[in-house]
Every structure is written in C-alpha cells, then in structure tokens.
Design a protein around this motif. Sequence first.
Motif, PDB file in Angstrom:
ATOM      1  N   LEU A  44       0.818  -1.223   0.000  1.00 38.18           N
ATOM      2  CA  LEU A  44       0.000   0.000   0.000  1.00 38.18           C
ATOM      3  C   LEU A  44       0.854   1.277   0.000  1.00 38.18           C
ATOM      4  O   LEU A  44       0.603   2.207  -0.776  1.00 38.18           O
ATOM      5  N   PHE A  45       1.880   1.325   0.837  1.00 36.78           N
ATOM      6  CA  PHE A  45       2.588   2.592   1.036  1.00 36.78           C
ATOM      7  C   PHE A  45       3.245   3.148  -0.232  1.00 36.78           C
ATOM      8  O   PHE A  45       3.138   4.355  -0.494  1.00 36.78           O
ATOM      9  N   PRO A  46       3.939   2.321  -1.043  1.00 33.88           N
ATOM     10  CA  PRO A  46       4.540   2.947  -2.228  1.00 33.88           C
ATOM     11  C   PRO A  46       3.498   3.511  -3.194  1.00 33.88           C
ATOM     12  O   PRO A  46       3.768   4.475  -3.912  1.00 33.88           O
ATOM     13  N   ILE A  47       2.286   2.923  -3.184  1.00 37.06           N
ATOM     14  CA  ILE A  47       1.257   3.392  -4.124  1.00 37.06           C
ATOM     15  C   ILE A  47       0.650   4.711  -3.657  1.00 37.06           C
ATOM     16  O   ILE A  47       0.327   5.582  -4.471  1.00 37.06           O
ATOM     17  N   ILE A  48       0.477   4.889  -2.345  1.00 39.11           N
ATOM     18  CA  ILE A  48      -0.249   6.075  -1.884  1.00 39.11           C
ATOM     19  C   ILE A  48       0.664   7.294  -1.713  1.00 39.11           C
ATOM     20  O   ILE A  48       0.202   8.332  -1.241  1.00 39.11           O
ATOM     21  N   ILE A  49       1.929   7.164  -2.080  1.00 46.79           N
ATOM     22  CA  ILE A  49       2.827   8.308  -1.888  1.00 46.79           C
ATOM     23  C   ILE A  49       2.329   9.603  -2.543  1.00 46.79           C
ATOM     24  O   ILE A  49       2.355  10.652  -1.901  1.00 46.79           O
ATOM     25  N   PRO A  50       1.816   9.571  -3.795  1.00 49.39           N
ATOM     26  CA  PRO A  50       1.323  10.851  -4.333  1.00 49.39           C
ATOM     27  C   PRO A  50       0.177  11.447  -3.514  1.00 49.39           C
ATOM     28  O   PRO A  50       0.111  12.661  -3.325  1.00 49.39           O
ATOM     29  N   ILE A  51      -0.717  10.583  -2.998  1.00 51.77           N
ATOM     30  CA  ILE A  51      -1.827  11.087  -2.178  1.00 51.77           C
ATOM     31  C   ILE A  51      -1.268  11.745  -0.917  1.00 51.77           C
ATOM     32  O   ILE A  51      -1.649  12.849  -0.540  1.00 51.77           O
ATOM     33  N   LEU A  52      -0.317  11.039  -0.303  1.00 50.61           N
ATOM     34  CA  LEU A  52       0.264  11.521   0.940  1.00 50.61           C
ATOM     35  C   LEU A  52       1.003  12.850   0.713  1.00 50.61           C
ATOM     36  O   LEU A  52       0.867  13.787   1.501  1.00 50.61           O
ATOM     37  N   LEU A  53       1.738  12.918  -0.396  1.00 55.87           N
ATOM     38  CA  LEU A  53       2.495  14.132  -0.696  1.00 55.87           C
ATOM     39  C   LEU A  53       1.590  15.331  -0.845  1.00 55.87           C
ATOM     40  O   LEU A  53       1.840  16.389  -0.254  1.00 55.87           O
ATOM     41  N   SER A  54       0.510  15.172  -1.636  1.00 52.68           N
ATOM     42  CA  SER A  54      -0.333  16.342  -1.857  1.00 52.68           C
ATOM     43  C   SER A  54      -1.127  16.676  -0.598  1.00 52.68           C
ATOM     44  O   SER A  54      -1.343  17.854  -0.308  1.00 52.68           O
ATOM     45  N   ALA A  55      -1.519  15.632   0.174  1.00 53.06           N
ATOM     46  CA  ALA A  55      -2.241  15.911   1.417  1.00 53.06           C
ATOM     47  C   ALA A  55      -1.340  16.657   2.399  1.00 53.06           C
ATOM     48  O   ALA A  55      -1.772  17.608   3.060  1.00 53.06           O
ATOM     49  N   LEU A  56      -0.074  16.247   2.465  1.00 55.08           N
ATOM     50  CA  LEU A  56       0.872  16.909   3.364  1.00 55.08           C
ATOM     51  C   LEU A  56       1.083  18.358   2.956  1.00 55.08           C
ATOM     52  O   LEU A  56       1.070  19.266   3.792  1.00 55.08           O
ATOM     53  N   ASP A  57       1.269  18.548   1.640  1.00 53.17           N
ATOM     54  CA  ASP A  57       1.508  19.900   1.149  1.00 53.17           C
ATOM     55  C   ASP A  57       0.335  20.813   1.467  1.00 53.17           C
ATOM     56  O   ASP A  57       0.507  21.920   1.976  1.00 53.17           O
ATOM     57  N   ALA A  58      -0.892  20.310   1.190  1.00 56.30           N
ATOM     58  CA  ALA A  58      -2.081  21.128   1.435  1.00 56.30           C
ATOM     59  C   ALA A  58      -2.280  21.356   2.934  1.00 56.30           C
ATOM     60  O   ALA A  58      -2.609  22.471   3.358  1.00 56.30           O
ATOM     61  N   SER A  59      -2.050  20.320   3.757  1.00 56.67           N
ATOM     62  CA  SER A  59      -2.214  20.491   5.203  1.00 56.67           C
ATOM     63  C   SER A  59      -1.237  21.535   5.728  1.00 56.67           C
ATOM     64  O   SER A  59      -1.612  22.406   6.519  1.00 56.67           O
TER      65      SER A  59
END
Lengths: 232, 231
Positions: free
Chosen positions: B176-191
């Motif tokens: 799961l983790f390598p796939i969700i990296i783009p989601i995590l990146l944009s969520a982190l940036d926006a947060s």
Amino acid sequence: MQTKPKALLALDVVSLILLAISTYLALVFAPTEAIMGDVQRVFYFHVATAWVGMLGFVAAGVAGIVYLRTQNLKWDIIEIAAVEISLVFFFITIVLGSIWARPVWNTWWTWDPRLTTAAITELIYIAYFMLRQGIEDPDRRARFGAVYTLIGAVSVPITFMAIRLFRTIHPVVIGTQSAAAQGGFAMTGDMKVAFFFALFAFTVIFIDLFWNRIRMGNLAAKVEQLRLKISQ
Amino acid sequence: MKSPSLARSSFLKAVAAIVQKDLAAEYRSRELLSSMMVFALLVIFIFNYALNLEPSVRAKVTAGVLWVTFVFAGTIGLNRSMAVEKDRGCLDGLLLAPVDRTAIFFGKVISTLIFMLLVEVIMLPFYGLFYNVNLFNPGLLLVMLLGSIGYVVVGTLLSSMAVQTRTRDILLPIILFPIIIPILLSALDASNGFLNNLEFDLIQPALGLLVALDVIFTAVSFMVFDYVVEE
C-alpha cells in the motif's frame, strides 16, 4: 528438449557486440567533459539504463492490462519478464547516478523527483514480487499481479509530478541548457554519438533480455505442467 | 430488464446494507475503533519524544505527524475490515449475494472511511490539547477528508488482495505505502499550507492534485475490483 531459436542466439551475440562498442564510445571515444571530468562518462549508461527501465515499466503495465482483458497466462509471463528487467535496470541507473552525484552534487542521494520516483518504483516492484509470492493459485497470482502493476503504472507518473511541484536539482540535459549550475552540460557532436548509440545498444539489449526471459518463463510453465502430470 | 433508476436504487441499497452491517458489527464489538484510537495516540506519544516537539519544531512537522498517524492507524482499520470478512467466510457470502460486486467495494470503502474519519476527528483535539494549539481549521478538515478518501479507496482494493495471500496483514503496508505516496504528498503539502495560513493560491495546486487523485484512484479501483474478488 527445445533448443534456443537461431534468431535469439544471433540477437544475444549482437547485443554483446553493441554493448562492447557502446562501452568504447562512452569511455574512450567521447570527449572528456570540461567541468566534471571523467565522471561525466557515467551519463551515457545512466540514461540508457533508465530508458530500458522505462521500457520495462511501460511493457509491464500494458501486459497487465492485456492479461486482465484476455486472462491468458502468456501475458502474465510477459509481465513478470518486463518487471524483472525494469527492476534490475532501474537499480543500475540509481547506482550509476549515485556514483556521478557524489562528486558533482557532493552527495550520494538527494530527494529529487527522478531519484525518488525511481526508488519508489523499485519498492513497488519488490512489493509486487512479495505479493505474488504469497499466492499459490496461478490464475489468482496472475490477476493480482496484473492489478498491482496497473495501479503502480497509475501511481508512479503522478508521484513524479507531485514531487516536481517542489524544487528539483536534477539536470535536464536534453531540451534545455539552463541547468549548468546543477551539473547540466551541452553535448558536443561526439558526445551525442556516444549517447544515442548507448540508447540504441541498450534498447537492443532490452529486447534480447526480454525475449530470453519470456522464453524462460514459458519453459518454467511447461516444467510445472509436466511435474503436475507426473504427480497425478 | 430493470430500468436504470431501479438498478441504481438497488445498487445504493446494497452499498447502504454493507455500510450498515459494518457499523452495527463495530457498534457491538468496538474492536476496530478502540484499537485504531489507542494506536494513534501511541504514535503521537512516540513522535513527541522522537522529534522533540517543541513549538519551533512543531510548526514544521505537525502536518507530517498527523498524516503518519492517520496512515498507520488506517492500516490497522483496513486490515481488520477485510480480515473479518475473510475469516468467517463472510466475503464468500457477500460475493454470492445477487448484487453488483462493486457495491461491496463501495460499501467497504464507506464504512472504513467512516472509521478513519472518526479517528482523525478525535485525534485532532487530542493533539491540540497536548500541545496547546487550535487545529480546528476548515481547510485542514477538507484536506483530511480528501486525503482519507484516496487512501481508503486504494487501501480497500489492496487489502482485499492482501487478505487472500499467505502473508496477509504483513503484506498490506508493503504493497500500500509505495502506491499512496502521491496522495500523501499532496495531502501533506495542502495540510502544511492550511496550518501555516498560506494564501489559497499557494495551496490550490496540491488541493487540486488531491481531488484529481481521488477521482483517478476511485475509477481505477472500481474497474479492477471485479478481478480481485473473482473466484
């Protein structure tokens, strides 16, 4: 006993010769880069192996989609072949890149989009093999593998884009020449010869390895069938 | 031949039935929420000492700490939500039901999403309490919702694959983790943007990417889920 096709044997030999010529072009023929010196010669194989990694990545994604549509195990063998080749070549790319980056960027590693994306792709491939390992049923294994390569093929380009929203220090050698301060450079004529020859040579090597690996996959499937027949 | 509107209402009914079943089961056992919650609290405690969260450090890492906490707690939720189906043969029962299989997928997504959002919404005031900050920010809540949708959609698809393998729960984070990296990146940036009160123009690219990712991953998961549960 199935003997190796003549054409494949010929391609093996051609690949070896091309690799030798390409090595000569990169290490001897191409002029030494003025600022970075000899370490810049890594560049020819670095880009060529990255190109092969990309080819494998795309081939795996396509094979995954075709497998899901046709449910023909032949495409599963092609998919594994592509993933394996891509895994190895991206690894070579990363190692070569690190060797170059140490003197030029003064670090083995930075969290730049290309480096990070290549590393994440490697992690996805490793996860792919771990996923497959845990499944006995060949059809299910192939289906899950195909689904996972498909999801990976969607995720990786977006990861690259997402990281690119932030700053990058990776030089863009082709297309723009504004990156000189980050280790970019303009290629002279002889450099271009070495560069494009390396791309060509590694493309042939990719086709050769791909063919060999698919052939091996087919043979392994046949062995598996024969073994089942004996045990029954 | 059913009319489209009838088909749609039966699809929604099936989704609602699965959500209701999961919520009822959770209401009776309270296993999932309590373990996610305690786990999330523990992660925050560990971060406190690992990162030495004094005010100057905190401004930079709050979004990161929150998202790592959510991702880890979410993994527990995803694993559990699929494992209970597999363990007692419920999944086979669900698959036999005469409903569209993607209804099962969306039902599972919605119930896991509800659990995850509950944990997130409870964690925020806790974090605020520990560090004496006010994290209540509509922008941040929106990012949490969008990020969790993408995470849970991909997570539900992959956990329904993971439970059918020999290695099961160990496998889920790895795939799961390598796939969700783009989601995590944009969520982190926006947060980070919302937490540091940046102008909306600066947050917009990350927020837009997050919405696009939610749509893309939902569409892809929707298309391939049939292959994952096929027998």
